[in-house]
Design an enzyme around this catalytic site. Structure first.
Site, PDB file in Angstrom:
ATOM      1  N   LYS A 199      69.703 104.942 128.575  1.00  0.00           N
ATOM      2  CA  LYS A 199      68.436 105.347 127.951  1.00  0.00           C
ATOM      3  C   LYS A 199      68.399 104.871 126.507  1.00  0.00           C
ATOM      4  O   LYS A 199      69.070 105.412 125.641  1.00  0.00           O
ATOM      5  CB  LYS A 199      68.231 106.862 127.994  1.00  0.00           C
ATOM      6  CG  LYS A 199      66.754 107.165 127.718  1.00  0.00           C
ATOM      7  CD  LYS A 199      66.491 108.507 127.115  1.00  0.00           C
ATOM      8  CE  LYS A 199      66.747 108.603 125.642  1.00  0.00           C
ATOM      9  NZ  LYS A 199      65.870 107.793 124.773  1.00  0.00           N
ATOM     10  N   GLU A 274      79.612 109.267 119.590  1.00  0.00           N
ATOM     11  CA  GLU A 274      79.688 108.549 118.310  1.00  0.00           C
ATOM     12  C   GLU A 274      78.565 109.111 117.451  1.00  0.00           C
ATOM     13  O   GLU A 274      77.395 108.859 117.734  1.00  0.00           O
ATOM     14  CB  GLU A 274      79.472 107.037 118.516  1.00  0.00           C
ATOM     15  CG  GLU A 274      80.532 106.364 119.345  1.00  0.00           C
ATOM     16  CD  GLU A 274      81.869 106.243 118.644  1.00  0.00           C
ATOM     17  OE1 GLU A 274      81.948 106.536 117.437  1.00  0.00           O
ATOM     18  OE2 GLU A 274      82.839 105.866 119.312  1.00  0.00           O
ATOM     19  N   CYS A 308      75.687 104.240 110.715  1.00  0.00           N
ATOM     20  CA  CYS A 308      76.548 105.427 110.784  1.00  0.00           C
ATOM     21  C   CYS A 308      77.791 105.286 109.914  1.00  0.00           C
ATOM     22  O   CYS A 308      78.318 106.251 109.414  1.00  0.00           O
ATOM     23  CB  CYS A 308      76.936 105.690 112.228  1.00  0.00           C
ATOM     24  SG  CYS A 308      77.709 104.265 112.988  1.00  0.00           S
ATOM     25  N   GLU A 405      74.012 113.343 105.716  1.00  0.00           N
ATOM     26  CA  GLU A 405      73.770 111.942 106.083  1.00  0.00           C
ATOM     27  C   GLU A 405      72.286 111.641 105.859  1.00  0.00           C
ATOM     28  O   GLU A 405      71.416 112.311 106.426  1.00  0.00           O
ATOM     29  CB  GLU A 405      74.131 111.717 107.550  1.00  0.00           C
ATOM     30  CG  GLU A 405      73.968 110.259 107.948  1.00  0.00           C
ATOM     31  CD  GLU A 405      74.289 110.019 109.416  1.00  0.00           C
ATOM     32  OE1 GLU A 405      73.777 110.756 110.266  1.00  0.00           O
ATOM     33  OE2 GLU A 405      75.047 109.072 109.695  1.00  0.00           O
TER      34      GLU A 405
HETATM   35  P1  NAD Z   1      69.102 110.951 117.667  1.00  0.00           P
HETATM   36  O1  NAD Z   1      70.269 111.803 117.956  1.00  0.00           O
HETATM   37  O2  NAD Z   1      67.839 111.602 117.286  1.00  0.00           O
HETATM   38  O3  NAD Z   1      68.744 110.031 118.933  1.00  0.00           O
HETATM   39  C1  NAD Z   1      69.699 109.227 119.552  1.00  0.00           C
HETATM   40  C2  NAD Z   1      69.358 109.096 121.018  1.00  0.00           C
HETATM   41  O4  NAD Z   1      69.428 110.383 121.611  1.00  0.00           O
HETATM   42  C3  NAD Z   1      67.953 108.569 121.301  1.00  0.00           C
HETATM   43  O5  NAD Z   1      67.995 107.721 122.429  1.00  0.00           O
HETATM   44  C4  NAD Z   1      67.180 109.826 121.643  1.00  0.00           C
HETATM   45  O6  NAD Z   1      66.082 109.603 122.494  1.00  0.00           O
HETATM   46  C5  NAD Z   1      68.244 110.637 122.347  1.00  0.00           C
HETATM   47  N1  NAD Z   1      68.006 112.081 122.357  1.00  0.00           N
HETATM   48  C6  NAD Z   1      67.346 112.823 121.442  1.00  0.00           C
HETATM   49  N2  NAD Z   1      67.317 114.124 121.829  1.00  0.00           N
HETATM   50  C7  NAD Z   1      67.977 114.204 123.008  1.00  0.00           C
HETATM   51  C8  NAD Z   1      68.304 115.254 123.899  1.00  0.00           C
HETATM   52  N3  NAD Z   1      67.913 116.509 123.660  1.00  0.00           N
HETATM   53  N4  NAD Z   1      69.003 114.971 125.005  1.00  0.00           N
HETATM   54  C9  NAD Z   1      69.407 113.721 125.271  1.00  0.00           C
HETATM   55  N5  NAD Z   1      69.120 112.667 124.478  1.00  0.00           N
HETATM   56  C10 NAD Z   1      68.421 112.906 123.343  1.00  0.00           C
HETATM   57  O7  NAD Z   1      69.621 109.959 116.575  1.00  0.00           O
HETATM   58  P2  NAD Z   1      68.795 108.803 115.859  1.00  0.00           P
HETATM   59  O8  NAD Z   1      67.990 109.420 114.782  1.00  0.00           O
HETATM   60  O9  NAD Z   1      68.122 107.959 116.861  1.00  0.00           O
HETATM   61  O10 NAD Z   1      69.986 107.911 115.258  1.00  0.00           O
HETATM   62  C11 NAD Z   1      70.536 108.182 114.041  1.00  0.00           C
HETATM   63  C12 NAD Z   1      71.853 108.922 114.173  1.00  0.00           C
HETATM   64  O11 NAD Z   1      72.761 108.193 114.996  1.00  0.00           O
HETATM   65  C13 NAD Z   1      72.555 109.070 112.853  1.00  0.00           C
HETATM   66  O12 NAD Z   1      73.052 110.383 112.715  1.00  0.00           O
HETATM   67  C14 NAD Z   1      73.718 108.095 112.932  1.00  0.00           C
HETATM   68  O13 NAD Z   1      74.805 108.382 112.136  1.00  0.00           O
HETATM   69  C15 NAD Z   1      74.030 108.130 114.375  1.00  0.00           C
HETATM   70  N6  NAD Z   1      74.741 106.901 114.764  1.00  0.00           N
HETATM   71  C16 NAD Z   1      76.081 106.978 114.991  1.00  0.00           C
HETATM   72  C17 NAD Z   1      76.788 105.842 115.319  1.00  0.00           C
HETATM   73  C18 NAD Z   1      78.267 105.884 115.577  1.00  0.00           C
HETATM   74  O14 NAD Z   1      78.784 104.939 116.142  1.00  0.00           O
HETATM   75  N7  NAD Z   1      78.968 106.919 115.194  1.00  0.00           N
HETATM   76  C19 NAD Z   1      76.134 104.630 115.420  1.00  0.00           C
HETATM   77  C20 NAD Z   1      74.764 104.584 115.160  1.00  0.00           C
HETATM   78  C21 NAD Z   1      74.083 105.747 114.839  1.00  0.00           C
END
Ligand code: NAD
Length: 503
Positions: A199, A274, A308, A405
């Site tokens: 997804k 992650e 991240c 963050e």
């Molecule tokens: P997010 O958690 O809002 O969304 C990430 C994904 O999760 C999206 O596909 C979203 O549709 C899905 N999602 C949202 N709510 C959900 C739920 N209730 N159940 C299942 N899936 C759900 O994060 P974002 O704003 O898209 O991305 C930014 C975040 O990602 C930052 O905190 C960043 O640090 C983190 N990130 C971490 C890494 C790593 O490798 N550690 C890499 C990139 C980004």
């Protein structure tokens, strides 16, 4: 308003226009289909705000079809393929990714906003990743070991282990490097022999659909990879809860990561995470400032800080504090802000108006003092979601810009004095996160001793954020569970079965 050639600083390839004018359906059981509900949404270029294309928005019904298809493929053709045949398919996909690098790069820039040089770099890395995991697919092997005494007592016996795929895997990725994230999840899972429901993030749906086409062109059996664009709260949540899914691999915010863990507790799905970061960058007085100034600036501003592993908490020794700030202010002012398709753009737009408002909220709070804005501090008054790279000096550990963050181009700098490494480490480790970090010094002893004291899964010396196919990446503390990349990345998708035979 839909994007036209006159909105762009350069000419797009005909292939990219062709794809943009086509469909962005779901991939379920080897077929490209609309959402069962018929729902669709428009993807936007964050640099212009213009509409790019319409994509299908799946929900729980599509996730159910996808999970069933993945379960059927796992039970059927995929598990009957040898490791070597799986590796051959992975290599074919790597070649197709390479052959389509320009198309994927342009599409990624339009969908996400990242500079084109970065999209080009990730396109090459994606191909390399599939080659790398093709190698591991060929090397999955167990061990032989000593049978238990009670079995041996009865005569000859043999014990060995098998490494078997976890099963159907749900993979949920964020918007910050969409295609690279999808590849990073798919390559090790497929190498291990799992089948997948992926997804993508709702903000960046486009490149995953093209990836799906290449997966089918490479010859993967139907249902091995299913790609369902959709909202997190509907499609994402349905994937997490689906009974046919054995494991969830998630990259995204710590908040959603925790929610997923709670959901997965019900049926004890395997989970790898992650999550977020707030990584420390520690600059000692003997650092080579010619390399340190741009290196530290890029640690924060790479990918507009929507990264991240961004190094956003800078600890600079008092002896070089002013020199570092002045150098970074000059370097940062020289970074061109603009559309990611311009070849000289260093800072592209943020992903959305919401993200821009969120970032500016942090910056405006810092402007009220007592911290000091050294450079930047403003959103650009143009279409698109641009924020200037911003350096905030004289910050203190309790400030929100230091603790949370931000996921934007905002650096918080603190001063330290003396050479007590334990005291410096205590400040660097004063965070809920532990993802990445860097140490800048020419003293080998200081470097190694500091690296050993920083509580994070990934750290660099005199560079920042060195990720690659063979370098394990993941977090300590609230930055996640498990490691991606490297052999450990594939281990996330394998179970160990111990077999004892009385002969
Ligand atoms: P997010 O958690 O809002 O969304 C990430 C994904 O999760 C999206 O596909 C979203 O549709 C899905 N999602 C949202 N709510 C959900 C739920 N209730 N159940 C299942 N899936 C759900 O994060 P974002 O704003 O898209 O991305 C930014 C975040 O990602 C930052 O905190 C960043 O640090 C983190 N990130 C971490 C890494 C790593 O490798 N550690 C890499 C990139 C980004």
């Amino acid at each position: 308003m839909t994007l036209t050639p006159s909105d762009l600083p350069v000419e797009l390839s005909a292939a990219t226009w062709g794809v943009l004018r086509g469909d962005f359906p779901l991939l379920i059981d080897g077929r490209f289909v609309p959402a069962a509900s018929g729902a669709a949404q428009t993807a936007h270029d964050p640099a212009t705000g213009k509409g790019l294309a319409t994509f299908a928005m799946g929900d729980a019904a599509d996730i159910d079809l996808a999970a069933r298809a993945a379960a059927k493929a796992f039970a059927g053709p995929w598990s009957r393929l040898s490791h070597f045949e799986r590796a051959r398919l992975l290599r074919k996909l790597a070649d197709l990714l390479e052959a389509n690098a320009q198309l994927l790069g342009e599409l990624e820039v339009l969908d996400n906003g990242m500079p084109i040089w970065l999209a080009g770099m990730t396109a090459r890395n994606n191909a390399e990743l599939f080659h790398y995991y093709a190698g591991w697919a060929e090397r999955i092997e167990g061990t032989t070991t000593t049978p238990p005494a009670h079995v041996l007592a009865a005569g000859e016996a043999l014990t060995y282990t098998l490494r078997e795929p976890v099963g159907v895997v749900g993979q949920i990725v964020p918007w910050n490097v969409p295609l690279a994230m999808a590849c990073l999840k798919l390559a090790p899972a497929l190498a291990a022999g799992c089948t997948v429901v992926l997804k993508p993030a709702e903000e960046t749906p486009l490149t995953a659909v093209v990836l799906g086409r290449l997966i089918m062109e490479a010859g993967f059996p139907e249902g091995v990879v299913n790609i369902v664009n959709g909202d997190g709260a509907t499609a994402g949540a349905a994937l997490v809860k689906h009974p046919l899914v054995s494991k969830i691999s998630f990259t995204g915010s710590t908040e959603v990561g925790k929610l997923i863990v709670r959901e997965c507790a019900d049926d004890l799905k395997k989970v790898s995470l992650e999550l977020g970061g707030k990584s420390p960058v520690i600059v000692f007085p003997d650092a080579d400032m010619e390399k340190t100034v741009p290196g530290v600036a890029m640690a924060t501003f790479f990918l507009q800080g929507q990264n991240c592993m961004a190094g956003t908490r800078i600890f600079a020794h008092a002896d070089i504090y002013d020199e570092l700030l002045e150098g970074m202010a000059a370097f940062t002012s020289s970074m061109k802000i603009g559309h990611g398709l311009s070849p000289d753009t260093m800072i592209g737009p943020l992903i959305s108006a919401t993200q821009k408002a969120r970032v500016m909220d942090f910056v405006d709070e810092a402007k009220a003092g007592p911290a000091r804005i050294v450079t930047g501090g403003n959103a650009l008054d143009v279409p698109g979601h641009f924020v200037e790279p911003t350096i905030i000096a004289d910050t203190t550990p309790d400030m929100r810009v230091v603790r949370e963050e931000i996921f934007g181009p905002v650096m918080a700098v603190q001063r330290f004095e003396g050479d007590d490494l334990d005291a410096i480490a205590a400040r660097a480790n004063d965070s809920d996160f532990g993802l990445s970090g860097s140490v800048w010094t020419q003293n080998l002893s200081t470097a190694h001793r500091m690296v050993a004291r920083v509580r994070s899964g990934h750290i660099s010396v005199n560079t920042h954020g060195a990720v690659g196919s063979n370098i394990p990446f993941g977090g300590f503390k609230q930055s996640g569970w498990g490691r991606e990349f490297g052999r450990e990345g594939m281990d996330l998708y394998l179970e160990t079965k111990a077999v004892t035979i009385a002969l």
